[in-house]
Each structure stands twice: as C-alpha cells, then as structure tokens.
Design a protein around this motif. Structure first.
Motif, PDB file in Angstrom:
ATOM      1  N   PRO A  89       0.834  -1.206   0.000  1.00 22.15           N
ATOM      2  CA  PRO A  89       0.000   0.000   0.000  1.00 22.15           C
ATOM      3  C   PRO A  89       0.865   1.251   0.000  1.00 22.15           C
ATOM      4  N   PRO A  90       0.269   2.388  -0.344  1.00 22.54           N
ATOM      5  CA  PRO A  90       1.062   3.623  -0.356  1.00 22.54           C
ATOM      6  C   PRO A  90       1.583   3.957   1.040  1.00 22.54           C
ATOM      7  N   MET A  91       2.735   4.609   1.087  1.00 22.49           N
ATOM      8  CA  MET A  91       3.338   4.958   2.388  1.00 22.49           C
ATOM      9  C   MET A  91       2.350   5.753   3.244  1.00 22.49           C
ATOM     10  N   VAL A  92       2.130   5.295   4.444  1.00 19.33           N
ATOM     11  CA  VAL A  92       1.206   5.982   5.349  1.00 19.33           C
ATOM     12  C   VAL A  92       1.762   7.338   5.782  1.00 19.33           C
ATOM     13  N   THR A  93       3.062   7.497   5.739  1.00 20.24           N
ATOM     14  CA  THR A  93       3.676   8.754   6.147  1.00 20.24           C
ATOM     15  C   THR A  93       3.348   9.912   5.203  1.00 20.24           C
ATOM     16  N   THR A  94       2.833   9.605   4.019  1.00 22.35           N
ATOM     17  CA  THR A  94       2.444  10.677   3.089  1.00 22.35           C
ATOM     18  C   THR A  94       1.154  11.360   3.535  1.00 22.35           C
ATOM     19  N   ARG A  95       0.346  10.690   4.328  1.00 18.38           N
ATOM     20  CA  ARG A  95      -0.987  11.193   4.686  1.00 18.38           C
ATOM     21  C   ARG A  95      -0.955  12.429   5.562  1.00 18.38           C
ATOM     22  N   ALA A  96       0.108  12.597   6.341  1.00 19.06           N
ATOM     23  CA  ALA A  96       0.220  13.787   7.184  1.00 19.06           C
ATOM     24  C   ALA A  96       0.222  15.053   6.338  1.00 19.06           C
TER      25      ALA A  96
END
Length: 162
Positions: A89-96
């Motif tokens: 899945p896409p990096m969760v750290t991008t969501r911030a």
C-alpha cells in the motif's frame, strides 16, 4: 451551527521510525481492504476483493489467469509485484501532508523526498506529546494506534495470511 471534528489516527510507523497521521475514516476503509487482500488464499479470491479506497495490486488489470495466476492457484500477497517493489500500500507517512495543518507540518515535521515513492512528512517521535496536544487544542480527536498505522504502511503483510 455544527462544527466538524476531524478524527485522526496516528502512530509509530516502523518502516520510517517516525509518526504517521491519517484521517480515521480513511484508515478504517483502507485497513479493511488490506486485510481482505492479505487473507485471500487463492488468486481467484484475491481478484474478488473489492477496492474502493486503494488500487488493486492483484486485480485483473495486473495479473491474468492465462499467465499462470489461475483462480485456484495459491495467493501470497508478499509475492505481488507492487508489494515487493514497495508501491502498495502507499506509504502511510504521506498522509500527514493531507491531514495536518501547514503550520504544524512546518513546525514538527520534515519533508522527505524519496526516489521511487515521492514525498512524505517525517515527524520525530520526540514531537508526539506537543503535536498531539496542539491538535487536540484545535478540536481534533486524536487516537494512537501503532498496529493500524503499520498495517496501512504494509508492515508484516505476510503475517496476516497465517
């Protein structure tokens, strides 16, 4: 007049050793899709998983039965190309970058550019108490859930199939 209270989930993301933040509703939908795909036993089951929040890395557009991925063939999420290459899945750290106010991103985070997967916000663990307090002071509901954050980042996907 009713004010909207945004609910964020955050946690320590193992792959980046920092904090990640995501909208709680989006997190729940994505987590359900990741779990459903990771627990598929055959390629047929994997192809049947409905994806509305995420792209489908094992869908019919990616793997055809006639290419050796028949419906009865065993499925292992850790062998799917997009997972192996780190795109799904896409990096969760991008969501911030989408959910944290700009001034807080500037104060607590550092924008990191990666060669293959774009940019993300690195929020050091040491900033947790102060950042969460500021978010709550602005009316955000904030819940820590390290397990969910790491699931959303694709950490230990293979263990879900066990």
């Amino acid at each position: 007049m009713t004010t909207h209270r945004q609910h964020l989930v955050y946690g320590h993301v193992t792959n980046h050793d920092c904090l990640a933040f995501i909208d709680a509703r989006i997190a729940a939908g994505e987590a359900a899709e990741i779990r459903a795909l990771a627990t598929a036993r055959t390629w047929g089951e994997a192809r049947q998983v409905q994806m509305t929040h995420l792209s489908h890395p094992a869908g019919p557009d990616c793997y055809e039965p006639e290419d050796g991925y028949g419906d009865d063939e065993p499925f292992d999420i850790t062998e799917v190309g997009a997972v192996v290459e780190g795109y799904w899945p896409p990096m969760v750290t991008t969501r911030a970058l989408d959910v944290l106010p700009q001034d807080l991103r500037n104060r607590y985070g550092k924008l990191v550019l990666t060669v293959h997967t774009g940019k993300y916000l690195e929020v050091p663990l040491a900033c947790e108490t102060e950042l969460v307090a500021e978010l709550r002071g602005r009316g955000y509901e904030v819940t820590r859930d390290d397990e969910l954050i790491n699931l959303l980042d694709g950490f230990s996907l293979g263990s879900l199939a066990s």
